[in-house]
Design an enzyme around this catalytic site. Structure first.
Site, mmCIF file in Angstrom:
data_model
loop_
_atom_site.group_PDB
_atom_site.id
_atom_site.type_symbol
_atom_site.label_atom_id
_atom_site.label_comp_id
_atom_site.label_asym_id
_atom_site.label_seq_id
_atom_site.Cartn_x
_atom_site.Cartn_y
_atom_site.Cartn_z
ATOM 1 N N GLU A 1 94.445 85.869 4.931
ATOM 2 C CA GLU A 1 93.987 87.121 4.332
ATOM 3 C C GLU A 1 92.593 86.751 3.350
ATOM 4 O O GLU A 1 92.940 86.873 2.034
ATOM 5 C CB GLU A 1 94.909 87.582 3.473
ATOM 6 N N GLU B 1 101.253 89.663 10.316
ATOM 7 C CA GLU B 1 102.104 90.097 9.258
ATOM 8 C C GLU B 1 102.073 91.468 9.544
ATOM 9 O O GLU B 1 101.318 92.182 9.713
ATOM 10 C CB GLU B 1 101.712 89.658 8.078
HETATM 11 C C1 BG6 Z 1 100.597 89.278 2.382
HETATM 12 C C2 BG6 Z 1 100.399 87.739 2.293
HETATM 13 O O1 BG6 Z 1 99.675 89.534 1.509
HETATM 14 O O2 BG6 Z 1 101.571 90.019 2.136
HETATM 15 C C3 BG6 Z 1 101.904 86.987 2.083
HETATM 16 O O3 BG6 Z 1 100.008 86.797 3.088
HETATM 17 C C4 BG6 Z 1 102.930 88.189 1.329
HETATM 18 O O4 BG6 Z 1 101.705 85.850 1.458
HETATM 19 C C5 BG6 Z 1 102.880 89.456 2.092
HETATM 20 O O5 BG6 Z 1 104.144 87.832 1.113
HETATM 21 C C6 BG6 Z 1 103.767 90.440 1.384
HETATM 22 O O6 BG6 Z 1 103.438 90.689 0.148
HETATM 23 P P1 BG6 Z 1 104.919 90.498 -1.032
HETATM 24 O O7 BG6 Z 1 104.019 90.542 -2.212
HETATM 25 O O8 BG6 Z 1 105.674 91.474 -0.834
HETATM 26 O O9 BG6 Z 1 105.156 89.240 -0.696
#
Ligand code: BG6
Length: 476
Positions: free
Chosen positions: A181, A375
């Site tokens: 990201e 993701e």
């Molecule tokens: C993304 C990241 O922004 O979102 C992860 O690459 C992160 O590292 C994921 O865990 C979800 O966000 P959060 O704050 O719910 O863990």
């Protein structure tokens, strides 16, 4: 009937070292930024906002120190991934395990040995490792000593680290991503760039300068990676999610376009090899003067990425009307208005499956390179029933709707390499430091205060995802 998803599609899951490994000092590891962060809202947010203060503060509990102890339990976890039929696992290498101070001249052999075993174990189980080189964990020492990525020296340290990895895992790892990201440096600069700000410093200047050094470092990594092994596929990684205009008012359209450009800016450079022309006006209006050399420009031009990795959790909404923008929601790193047509997660993240298709098409239209959804997922509270079962139908529903739209995106013509839902095993939330914000198919017995056996168990979604993979996404 023609199958929608290609046969060699990389189904899998995604985790990151800083959120799952634990063992925060083992094997000579140096500190990562996450190791000084507490868990819980709002204390985590405050800590992320002012790292200088955080460094000097002692908290009662640091979730990353043990995390889910993937460092010691990865074999057991990989067995479960294999049982689900994973074709790949996206994980990251912790920079401070390999170069504890970041600027060391020689790598830490003990740290590398861990990744040797992890990667070998994946391969042994028929799971392709997909590696993020830097996932929110620029070694803390580099922040203390150099102010993080606002210092050009980090390019040298990072490329030294990359060279070690490309040589060591030649022939074993094919898919790489240079920075997780990369646009996050504008939103959580401490995570994204290990940045600290001096009083009165122009933050935008620091963030875009840090971004520039990362972009050059990423291009150099791409160059080195291709030289060491031409088979390497080296990608960028964007926190994606198209920004919609709040209304059809032209000013709303314009402001949404600007917000999209703020994200695409990074990928424009990584994919097209040069700064977009709109950045000139942007920088001028923000009073930004970049340290950028002709050599930098050449490096950027000659070393563009092979594919575009991206995370997608939600679309966003923006208005040009300051009154409307007063309703902006806190919570996510990306500030957004609530979308009246869409539901939200328990953490206030907009749920927009169609937005995934929109985002896929936007990215593919713009870059014409293969995409990789690295993701996606729903952070939710899970309940363990008396018989030990976890019936996470809400997660199944979320993923099902997104995979449906992913298939539509493929039908629209997008070339897609794979899909790795986030936190395929429960892990520590990056934003809040909580364990209760769970994304996994695999439950980990641990709570927000660090209490629990760390035992793993299969959720209902585990069996569902297994079926999805085995039918190559034909039955959802
Ligand atoms: C993304 C990241 O922004 O979102 C992860 O690459 C992160 O590292 C994921 O865990 C979800 O966000 P959060 O704050 O719910 O863990």
């Amino acid at each position: 009937m023609k199958k929608i998803i290609p046969e060699n599609f990389l189904w899998g899951g995604a985790v990151a070292a800083n959120q799952c490994e634990g063992a925060y000092l083992e094997g000579g590891k140096g500190l990562s930024p996450v190791d000084i962060l507490p868990g819980g809202i709002p204390v985590r947010k405050e800590a992320l906002a002012d790292v200088r203060k955080t460094i000097e503060t002692t908290y009662d509990y640091y979730p990353s120190h043990v995390s889910i102890d993937f460092f010691h339990r990865y074999k057991e976890d990989i067995k479960l991934f294999k049982e689900m039929g994973f074709k790949c696992l996206r994980t990251s290498i912790c920079w401070a395990r390999v170069f504890p101070n970041g600027d060391d001249l020689e790598p830490n052999e003990e740290g590398l040995k861990f990744y040797d075993s992890l990667i070998d174990e994946l391969i042994k189980n028929g799971i392709e490792p997909v590696i993020t080189i830097n996932h929110f964990d620029t070694p803390l020492e580099l922040t203390k000593k150099y102010g993080g990525w606002k210092n050009r020296k980090l390019i040298e340290f990072y490329t030294r680290y990359c060279e070690v990895l490309f040589n060591r895992y030649k022939g074993k790892v094919k898919y790489w991503m240079t920075f997780n990201e990369i646009n996050m440096i504008l939103h959580i600069p401490s995570f994204g760039g290990g940045l600290v700000f001096e009083d009165g410093e122009n933050r935008e200047q620091c963030m875009y300068q840090g971004a520039h050094y990362q972009l050059v470092a990423s291009a150099l990594a791409t160059k080195i990676g291709h030289e060491i092994d031409p088979e390497n596929m080296i990608g960028c990684m964007l926190a994606a999610g198209t920004v919609y205009p709040n209304t059809c008012h032209p000013n709303d359209i314009l402001i949404a376009q600007a917000a999209n450009r703020e994200n695409y800016f990074f990928i424009d450079v990584q994919s097209k090899g040069e700064y977009p022309r709109y950045s000139e006006r942007l920088f001028e209006e923000m009073g930004i003067k970049l340290d950028i050399t002709d050599e930098d420009r050449k490096i950027l031009k000659q070393n563009t990425v092979d594919y575009i990795g991206f995370s997608y959790y939600s679309s966003r909404l923006k208005s040009a009307d300051p009154e409307v923008m007063k309703n902006i929601k806190p919570g996510n790193a990306f500030k957004t208005l609530g979308n009246p047509y869409l539901k939200e997660s328990e953490w206030g993240w907009t749920i927009d499956p169609v937005g995934l298709r929109v985002t896929m098409n936007d990215l593919y239209d713009r870059y014409g390179k293969p995409l990789f959804i690295v993701e996606n997922g729903l952070g939710a509270v899970d309940k363990v029933e008396a018989d030990g079962s976890i019936n996470d139908d809400y997660r199944i529903e979320y993923l099902k709707l997104h995979i449906e739209q992913m298939k539509e995106g493929i039908k629209d013509g997008v070339e897609l390499i794979g899909y790795t839902p986030w936190g395929c095993i429960d892990l520590v939330s990056a934003g809040t430091g909580q364990m209760s914000k769970r994304y996994g198919f695999i439950y980990v017995d641990k709570d927000d205060n660090g209490v629990g056996t760390l035992e793993r168990s299969r959720k209902k979604s585990f069996y569902w995802y297994k079926d999805v993979i085995s039918a190559n996404g034909e039955n959802l």
